[in-house]
Design an enzyme around this catalytic site. Structure first.
Site, PDB file in Angstrom:
ATOM      1  N   ARG A   1      32.439 -55.032 -19.199  1.00 15.70           N
ATOM      2  CA  ARG A   1      32.182 -55.053 -17.746  1.00 15.70           C
ATOM      3  C   ARG A   1      32.019 -56.486 -17.263  1.00 15.70           C
ATOM      4  NH1 ARG A   1      28.102 -49.845 -18.135  1.00 15.70           N
ATOM      5  NH2 ARG A   1      29.609 -48.279 -17.421  1.00 15.70           N
TER       6      ARG A   1
ATOM      7  N   HIS B   1      20.454 -51.834 -24.151  1.00 13.63           N
ATOM      8  CA  HIS B   1      21.400 -51.273 -23.176  1.00 13.63           C
ATOM      9  C   HIS B   1      20.592 -50.777 -21.981  1.00 13.63           C
ATOM     10  CE1 HIS B   1      24.942 -49.441 -21.604  1.00 13.63           C
ATOM     11  NE2 HIS B   1      24.530 -48.201 -21.757  1.00 13.63           N
TER      12      HIS B   1
ATOM     13  N   ASN C   1      16.869 -35.954 -24.526  1.00  9.25           N
ATOM     14  CA  ASN C   1      17.885 -36.372 -25.493  1.00  9.25           C
ATOM     15  C   ASN C   1      17.330 -36.584 -26.902  1.00  9.25           C
ATOM     16  OD1 ASN C   1      19.838 -36.047 -23.621  1.00  9.25           O
ATOM     17  ND2 ASN C   1      20.297 -38.217 -23.310  1.00  9.25           N
TER      18      ASN C   1
ATOM     19  N   ILE D   1      26.285 -43.013 -29.049  1.00 13.55           N
ATOM     20  CA  ILE D   1      26.544 -43.436 -27.661  1.00 13.55           C
ATOM     21  C   ILE D   1      25.468 -42.882 -26.719  1.00 13.55           C
ATOM     22  CG2 ILE D   1      28.221 -43.409 -25.778  1.00 13.55           C
ATOM     23  CD1 ILE D   1      30.454 -43.120 -27.660  1.00 13.55           C
ATOM     24  N   SER D   2      24.839 -41.776 -27.097  1.00 13.43           N
ATOM     25  CA  SER D   2      23.887 -41.095 -26.206  1.00 13.43           C
ATOM     26  C   SER D   2      22.761 -42.023 -25.760  1.00 13.43           C
ATOM     27  CB  SER D   2      23.265 -39.898 -26.926  1.00 13.43           C
ATOM     28  OG  SER D   2      24.238 -39.154 -27.616  1.00 13.43           O
TER      29      SER D   2
ATOM     30  N   ARG E   1      18.244 -44.965 -17.552  1.00 13.13           N
ATOM     31  CA  ARG E   1      18.631 -44.412 -18.859  1.00 13.13           C
ATOM     32  C   ARG E   1      17.401 -43.904 -19.599  1.00 13.13           C
ATOM     33  NH1 ARG E   1      21.671 -49.211 -18.113  1.00 13.13           N
ATOM     34  NH2 ARG E   1      23.928 -48.894 -18.210  1.00 13.13           N
TER      35      ARG E   1
ATOM     36  N   GLY F   1      29.462 -33.676 -29.489  1.00 15.20           N
ATOM     37  CA  GLY F   1      29.410 -33.684 -28.026  1.00 15.20           C
ATOM     38  C   GLY F   1      30.839 -33.663 -27.507  1.00 15.20           C
TER      39      GLY F   1
END
Ligand code: TXD
Length: 318
Positions: free
Chosen positions: A152, A176, A96, A119-120, A89, A10
Protein backbone atom coordinates in the site's frame (compact mmCIF):
# COMPACT_ATOMS: atom_id res chain seq x y z
CA UNK A 1 6.93 -35.76 -8.03
CA UNK A 2 3.61 -34.98 -6.38
CA UNK A 3 2.34 -31.44 -6.66
CA UNK A 4 2.61 -29.31 -3.52
CA UNK A 5 -0.58 -29.07 -1.47
CA UNK A 6 -1.89 -25.76 -0.19
CA UNK A 7 -4.60 -25.81 2.46
CA UNK A 8 -6.76 -22.75 2.93
CA UNK A 9 -8.60 -22.52 6.25
CA UNK A 10 -11.50 -20.15 5.65
CA UNK A 11 -13.34 -19.98 2.36
CA UNK A 12 -14.59 -16.43 2.59
CA UNK A 13 -13.54 -13.37 0.63
CA UNK A 14 -9.77 -13.76 1.04
CA UNK A 15 -9.95 -17.56 0.90
CA UNK A 16 -11.64 -17.45 -2.50
CA UNK A 17 -9.01 -15.17 -4.02
CA UNK A 18 -6.24 -17.27 -2.47
CA UNK A 19 -7.65 -20.37 -4.18
CA UNK A 20 -7.92 -18.63 -7.54
CA UNK A 21 -4.40 -17.17 -7.37
CA UNK A 22 -2.94 -20.52 -6.28
CA UNK A 23 -4.59 -22.14 -9.29
CA UNK A 24 -3.67 -19.43 -11.80
CA UNK A 25 -0.03 -19.59 -10.70
CA UNK A 26 -0.09 -23.40 -10.52
CA UNK A 27 1.51 -23.32 -7.08
CA UNK A 28 -0.08 -26.65 -6.18
CA UNK A 29 -3.32 -28.44 -5.40
CA UNK A 30 -5.80 -26.57 -3.21
CA UNK A 31 -7.88 -27.83 -0.31
CA UNK A 32 -10.24 -25.20 1.07
CA UNK A 33 -11.75 -25.82 4.51
CA UNK A 34 -14.66 -23.89 5.99
CA UNK A 35 -17.27 -24.66 8.64
CA UNK A 36 -20.06 -23.50 6.33
CA UNK A 37 -21.31 -26.49 4.36
CA UNK A 38 -21.22 -26.04 0.61
CA UNK A 39 -19.24 -22.79 0.63
CA UNK A 40 -15.74 -24.20 0.06
CA UNK A 41 -17.13 -26.92 -2.23
CA UNK A 42 -18.96 -24.35 -4.33
CA UNK A 43 -16.03 -21.94 -4.59
CA UNK A 44 -13.58 -24.69 -5.51
CA UNK A 45 -15.92 -26.13 -8.13
CA UNK A 46 -16.44 -22.68 -9.61
CA UNK A 47 -12.70 -21.97 -9.85
CA UNK A 48 -11.94 -25.50 -11.15
CA UNK A 49 -14.46 -25.03 -13.93
CA UNK A 50 -12.41 -22.07 -15.15
CA UNK A 51 -9.36 -24.32 -15.60
CA UNK A 52 -10.08 -25.13 -19.27
CA UNK A 53 -10.28 -21.39 -19.97
CA UNK A 54 -7.26 -20.34 -17.91
CA UNK A 55 -5.32 -23.54 -18.56
CA UNK A 56 -4.16 -24.53 -15.09
CA UNK A 57 -3.49 -28.11 -14.02
CA UNK A 58 -4.24 -28.16 -10.33
CA UNK A 59 -6.94 -29.85 -8.29
CA UNK A 60 -9.26 -27.86 -6.07
CA UNK A 61 -11.25 -29.48 -3.30
CA UNK A 62 -13.66 -27.86 -0.88
CA UNK A 63 -14.24 -29.57 2.46
CA UNK A 64 -15.76 -29.33 5.93
CA UNK A 65 -13.46 -32.04 7.27
CA UNK A 66 -10.01 -31.24 8.63
CA UNK A 67 -8.77 -34.69 7.63
CA UNK A 68 -8.61 -33.44 4.04
CA UNK A 69 -5.76 -31.03 4.83
CA UNK A 70 -3.45 -33.97 5.62
CA UNK A 71 -0.12 -33.65 3.85
CA UNK A 72 -0.44 -29.90 3.22
CA UNK A 73 2.88 -28.18 2.66
CA UNK A 74 1.52 -24.72 3.35
CA UNK A 75 -1.61 -23.76 5.27
CA UNK A 76 -3.01 -20.24 4.93
CA UNK A 77 -5.50 -19.18 7.60
CA UNK A 78 -8.20 -16.60 6.95
CA UNK A 79 -10.88 -18.05 9.23
CA UNK A 80 -12.45 -15.38 11.38
CA UNK A 81 -14.66 -12.34 11.17
CA UNK A 82 -13.60 -9.24 9.26
CA UNK A 83 -14.07 -5.64 10.47
CA UNK A 84 -17.17 -3.57 9.99
CA UNK A 85 -16.95 0.21 9.46
CA UNK A 86 -15.91 1.95 12.68
CA UNK A 87 -14.26 -1.17 14.16
CA UNK A 88 -10.55 -1.51 14.82
CA UNK A 89 -8.77 -4.77 14.09
CA UNK A 90 -8.31 -5.26 17.83
CA UNK A 91 -12.10 -5.31 18.35
CA UNK A 92 -12.07 -8.76 16.70
CA UNK A 93 -9.86 -10.41 19.30
CA UNK A 94 -12.51 -12.17 21.35
CA UNK A 95 -14.47 -13.82 18.58
CA UNK A 96 -11.46 -14.59 16.40
CA UNK A 97 -9.46 -16.11 19.28
CA UNK A 98 -12.11 -18.78 19.67
CA UNK A 99 -12.05 -19.48 15.94
CA UNK A 100 -8.24 -19.52 15.84
CA UNK A 101 -8.10 -21.99 18.72
CA UNK A 102 -10.15 -24.57 16.83
CA UNK A 103 -8.32 -23.87 13.58
CA UNK A 104 -4.88 -24.29 15.14
CA UNK A 105 -5.97 -27.58 16.71
CA UNK A 106 -7.17 -28.76 13.32
CA UNK A 107 -3.84 -27.89 11.72
CA UNK A 108 -1.80 -29.41 14.55
CA UNK A 109 -3.70 -32.70 14.38
CA UNK A 110 -3.94 -33.04 10.61
CA UNK A 111 -1.03 -31.23 8.94
CA UNK A 112 1.76 -31.42 11.52
CA UNK A 113 4.54 -30.72 9.02
CA UNK A 114 3.03 -27.67 7.36
CA UNK A 115 4.22 -24.08 7.17
CA UNK A 116 1.43 -21.82 8.40
CA UNK A 117 0.70 -18.29 7.21
CA UNK A 118 -1.93 -16.54 9.34
CA UNK A 119 -3.97 -13.68 7.88
CA UNK A 120 -6.87 -13.43 10.37
CA UNK A 121 -7.08 -10.29 12.50
CA UNK A 122 -5.95 -8.99 14.89
CA UNK A 123 -2.97 -10.42 13.06
CA UNK A 124 -0.17 -10.20 15.61
CA UNK A 125 -2.31 -11.81 18.32
CA UNK A 126 -3.77 -14.49 16.03
CA UNK A 127 -0.39 -15.67 14.78
CA UNK A 128 0.88 -15.84 18.39
CA UNK A 129 -2.12 -17.94 19.39
CA UNK A 130 -1.70 -20.20 16.36
CA UNK A 131 1.94 -20.89 17.19
CA UNK A 132 1.16 -21.58 20.86
CA UNK A 133 -1.61 -24.05 20.08
CA UNK A 134 0.05 -25.87 17.21
CA UNK A 135 3.36 -25.99 19.09
CA UNK A 136 5.08 -25.75 15.70
CA UNK A 137 8.55 -24.18 15.70
CA UNK A 138 8.31 -20.41 15.08
CA UNK A 139 10.07 -20.65 11.71
CA UNK A 140 6.97 -22.56 10.49
CA UNK A 141 4.32 -20.16 11.81
CA UNK A 142 4.19 -16.59 10.52
CA UNK A 143 1.72 -13.83 9.75
CA UNK A 144 0.92 -11.78 6.69
CA UNK A 145 0.55 -8.06 7.21
CA UNK A 146 3.78 -6.35 6.21
CA UNK A 147 3.71 -7.39 2.56
CA UNK A 148 0.32 -5.74 2.24
CA UNK A 149 1.10 -2.66 4.35
CA UNK A 150 4.31 -2.18 2.36
CA UNK A 151 2.49 -2.69 -0.94
CA UNK A 152 0.00 0.00 0.00
CA UNK A 153 2.81 2.40 0.92
CA UNK A 154 4.61 1.61 -2.35
CA UNK A 155 1.43 2.10 -4.39
CA UNK A 156 0.82 5.55 -2.89
CA UNK A 157 4.43 6.56 -3.66
CA UNK A 158 4.22 5.32 -7.26
CA UNK A 159 0.93 7.16 -7.83
CA UNK A 160 2.30 10.37 -6.28
CA UNK A 161 5.48 10.33 -8.35
CA UNK A 162 3.92 8.99 -11.55
CA UNK A 163 6.44 6.15 -11.83
CA UNK A 164 6.05 2.41 -12.34
CA UNK A 165 5.23 0.49 -9.21
CA UNK A 166 7.92 -1.98 -10.33
CA UNK A 167 10.61 0.55 -9.50
CA UNK A 168 9.36 1.53 -6.06
CA UNK A 169 10.80 -0.03 -2.94
CA UNK A 170 9.06 0.64 0.34
CA UNK A 171 8.62 -1.22 3.60
CA UNK A 172 6.68 -1.05 6.82
CA UNK A 173 7.69 -2.54 10.16
CA UNK A 174 5.89 -3.31 13.39
CA UNK A 175 2.38 -4.51 14.17
CA UNK A 176 -0.53 -4.67 11.75
CA UNK A 177 -2.39 -1.80 13.32
CA UNK A 178 -2.54 1.95 13.54
CA UNK A 179 0.97 2.01 15.03
CA UNK A 180 2.69 0.35 12.04
CA UNK A 181 5.92 2.05 10.94
CA UNK A 182 6.28 2.96 7.25
CA UNK A 183 10.02 3.44 6.76
CA UNK A 184 10.31 6.79 5.02
CA UNK A 185 14.10 6.96 5.04
CA UNK A 186 14.47 3.72 3.10
CA UNK A 187 11.68 4.33 0.57
CA UNK A 188 13.24 4.62 -2.87
CA UNK A 189 12.70 4.60 -6.61
CA UNK A 190 15.41 2.30 -7.89
CA UNK A 191 17.56 3.33 -4.94
CA UNK A 192 16.91 7.07 -5.26
CA UNK A 193 15.39 8.31 -1.99
CA UNK A 194 11.71 9.18 -2.37
CA UNK A 195 12.18 12.23 -0.13
CA UNK A 196 14.69 13.70 -2.59
CA UNK A 197 12.31 13.10 -5.49
CA UNK A 198 9.47 14.78 -3.58
CA UNK A 199 11.70 17.72 -2.74
CA UNK A 200 12.58 18.16 -6.41
CA UNK A 201 8.94 17.84 -7.40
CA UNK A 202 7.66 20.39 -4.89
CA UNK A 203 10.75 22.61 -4.53
CA UNK A 204 10.91 22.58 -0.73
CA UNK A 205 11.68 20.23 2.12
CA UNK A 206 8.56 21.35 4.00
CA UNK A 207 6.17 20.52 1.19
CA UNK A 208 7.95 17.20 0.54
CA UNK A 209 7.51 16.29 4.20
CA UNK A 210 3.87 17.28 4.13
CA UNK A 211 3.21 15.05 1.11
CA UNK A 212 5.13 12.15 2.66
CA UNK A 213 3.31 12.54 5.98
CA UNK A 214 0.01 12.29 4.13
CA UNK A 215 1.15 9.07 2.40
CA UNK A 216 2.30 7.60 5.72
CA UNK A 217 -1.06 8.47 7.29
CA UNK A 218 -2.93 6.93 4.37
CA UNK A 219 -0.82 3.77 4.63
CA UNK A 220 -1.63 3.38 8.31
CA UNK A 221 -5.33 3.83 7.63
CA UNK A 222 -5.43 2.00 4.29
CA UNK A 223 -7.30 -1.03 5.61
CA UNK A 224 -9.92 1.22 7.17
CA UNK A 225 -10.24 3.21 3.94
CA UNK A 226 -11.29 0.06 2.10
CA UNK A 227 -13.60 -1.04 4.93
CA UNK A 228 -15.36 2.34 4.84
CA UNK A 229 -15.89 2.08 1.08
CA UNK A 230 -17.04 -1.55 1.05
CA UNK A 231 -19.35 -1.10 4.07
CA UNK A 232 -19.44 -4.87 4.59
CA UNK A 233 -16.17 -6.77 4.96
CA UNK A 234 -12.60 -5.66 4.48
CA UNK A 235 -9.91 -5.76 1.78
CA UNK A 236 -9.52 -9.17 0.19
CA UNK A 237 -7.72 -8.99 -3.16
CA UNK A 238 -4.53 -7.40 -1.85
CA UNK A 239 -4.28 -9.47 1.35
CA UNK A 240 -4.60 -12.63 -0.77
CA UNK A 241 -1.92 -11.50 -3.24
CA UNK A 242 0.38 -10.69 -0.34
CA UNK A 243 0.01 -14.09 1.33
CA UNK A 244 0.53 -15.82 -2.02
CA UNK A 245 3.88 -14.01 -2.43
CA UNK A 246 4.94 -15.44 0.94
CA UNK A 247 3.69 -18.96 0.16
CA UNK A 248 5.39 -18.89 -3.24
CA UNK A 249 8.71 -17.84 -1.72
CA UNK A 250 8.51 -20.80 0.67
CA UNK A 251 7.29 -23.37 -1.87
CA UNK A 252 9.88 -22.36 -4.49
CA UNK A 253 12.65 -21.61 -1.98
CA UNK A 254 12.98 -18.15 -3.49
CA UNK A 255 14.52 -16.61 -0.36
CA UNK A 256 12.68 -13.38 -0.95
CA UNK A 257 13.09 -10.68 1.68
CA UNK A 258 9.53 -9.97 2.73
CA UNK A 259 8.21 -8.06 5.72
CA UNK A 260 6.74 -10.86 7.81
CA UNK A 261 5.11 -11.11 11.19
CA UNK A 262 7.79 -13.31 12.74
CA UNK A 263 8.72 -14.52 16.21
CA UNK A 264 11.51 -12.35 17.58
CA UNK A 265 14.05 -13.71 20.05
CA UNK A 266 16.16 -10.65 20.76
CA UNK A 267 16.14 -9.19 17.24
CA UNK A 268 15.37 -5.46 17.16
CA UNK A 269 15.47 -5.59 20.97
CA UNK A 270 12.27 -7.67 21.17
CA UNK A 271 12.11 -11.03 22.92
CA UNK A 272 9.25 -13.50 22.76
CA UNK A 273 6.76 -11.63 20.56
CA UNK A 274 5.56 -11.78 16.97
CA UNK A 275 6.23 -8.47 15.19
CA UNK A 276 6.55 -7.40 11.54
CA UNK A 277 10.17 -7.33 10.35
CA UNK A 278 11.99 -8.18 7.11
CA UNK A 279 12.63 -11.92 6.80
CA UNK A 280 14.14 -14.31 4.29
CA UNK A 281 11.38 -16.76 3.35
CA UNK A 282 12.51 -20.04 1.82
CA UNK A 283 12.16 -23.80 2.01
CA UNK A 284 12.63 -23.62 5.79
CA UNK A 285 9.98 -20.96 6.28
CA UNK A 286 11.31 -17.93 8.15
CA UNK A 287 14.97 -18.68 7.48
CA UNK A 288 16.42 -15.44 8.71
CA UNK A 289 15.33 -12.22 10.32
CA UNK A 290 17.14 -9.31 8.73
CA UNK A 291 18.24 -6.75 11.29
CA UNK A 292 19.36 -3.23 10.46
CA UNK A 293 19.84 0.02 12.31
CA UNK A 294 16.88 2.25 13.00
CA UNK A 295 17.42 5.92 13.78
CA UNK A 296 16.07 7.38 17.00
CA UNK A 297 12.71 8.43 15.58
CA UNK A 298 12.16 5.10 13.76
CA UNK A 299 13.13 3.16 16.89
CA UNK A 300 10.67 5.17 18.99
CA UNK A 301 7.86 4.45 16.51
CA UNK A 302 8.84 0.78 16.37
CA UNK A 303 8.88 0.53 20.19
CA UNK A 304 5.46 2.15 20.31
CA UNK A 305 4.16 -0.40 17.81
CA UNK A 306 5.73 -3.29 19.72
CA UNK A 307 4.08 -2.04 22.92
CA UNK A 308 0.69 -2.06 21.21
CA UNK A 309 1.32 -5.65 20.08
CA UNK A 310 2.44 -6.66 23.58
CA UNK A 311 -0.68 -5.18 25.20
CA UNK A 312 -2.93 -7.04 22.80
CA UNK A 313 -1.07 -10.35 23.00
CA UNK A 314 -0.75 -10.18 26.81
CA UNK A 315 -4.52 -9.74 27.02
CA UNK A 316 -4.83 -13.29 25.65
CA UNK A 317 -3.14 -14.63 28.82
CA UNK A 318 -1.39 -17.42 26.93
O1 TXD B 1 -3.50 -8.33 5.85
C1 TXD B 1 -4.19 -8.91 6.64
N1 TXD B 1 -3.64 -9.68 7.56
C2 TXD B 1 -5.66 -8.76 6.59
C3 TXD B 1 -6.48 -9.56 7.44
C4 TXD B 1 -6.26 -7.88 5.64
C5 TXD B 1 -7.62 -7.85 5.52
C6 TXD B 1 -8.52 -8.68 6.33
N2 TXD B 1 -7.87 -9.47 7.30
C7 TXD B 1 -8.61 -10.40 8.14
O2 TXD B 1 -8.71 -11.66 7.46
C8 TXD B 1 -10.04 -10.06 8.45
O3 TXD B 1 -10.11 -9.09 9.47
C9 TXD B 1 -10.58 -11.41 8.90
O4 TXD B 1 -10.23 -11.66 10.24
C10 TXD B 1 -9.83 -12.40 7.99
C11 TXD B 1 -10.66 -12.99 6.86
O5 TXD B 1 -11.18 -11.97 6.06
P1 TXD B 1 -12.27 -12.29 4.93
O6 TXD B 1 -12.59 -11.01 4.27
O7 TXD B 1 -11.86 -13.45 4.11
O8 TXD B 1 -13.52 -12.71 5.86
P2 TXD B 1 -14.82 -13.59 5.45
O9 TXD B 1 -15.17 -13.36 4.04
O10 TXD B 1 -15.82 -13.34 6.51
O11 TXD B 1 -14.30 -15.09 5.56
C12 TXD B 1 -14.01 -15.68 6.78
C13 TXD B 1 -14.38 -17.14 6.65
C14 TXD B 1 -15.90 -17.37 6.45
O12 TXD B 1 -16.12 -18.10 5.27
C15 TXD B 1 -16.30 -18.18 7.68
O13 TXD B 1 -17.30 -19.15 7.42
C16 TXD B 1 -14.98 -18.82 8.05
O14 TXD B 1 -14.01 -17.81 7.86
N3 TXD B 1 -14.94 -19.33 9.42
C17 TXD B 1 -14.29 -20.44 9.75
N4 TXD B 1 -13.53 -21.27 9.01
C18 TXD B 1 -13.01 -22.32 9.63
N5 TXD B 1 -13.17 -22.57 10.95
C19 TXD B 1 -13.90 -21.74 11.72
N6 TXD B 1 -14.03 -21.98 13.03
C20 TXD B 1 -14.48 -20.62 11.13
N7 TXD B 1 -15.26 -19.61 11.57
C21 TXD B 1 -15.53 -18.83 10.52
Amino acid sequence: MARPKIALIGGGQIGGVLAQLTALRELGDVVMFDIVEGLPQGKCLDIAEASPVDGFDVELKGTNDYKDIAGANVVIVTAGLPRKPGMSRDDLIEVNSKIMTSVAEGIRDNAPDAFVIVISNPLDAMVTLCQKITGFPPNRVMGQAGVLDSARFAAFIAWELGVSIKDVNAMTLGGHGDTMVPLVRYASVNGIPVMELLERKYGSKEKAKEVMDAMVKRTKGAGGEVVALLKTGSAFYSPASSAIAMAESILKDQKRVLPTCAYLQGEFGVDGYYVGVPCVLGANGVEKIIEFTLDEEEQAMFDNSVNAVKNLVDSLNL
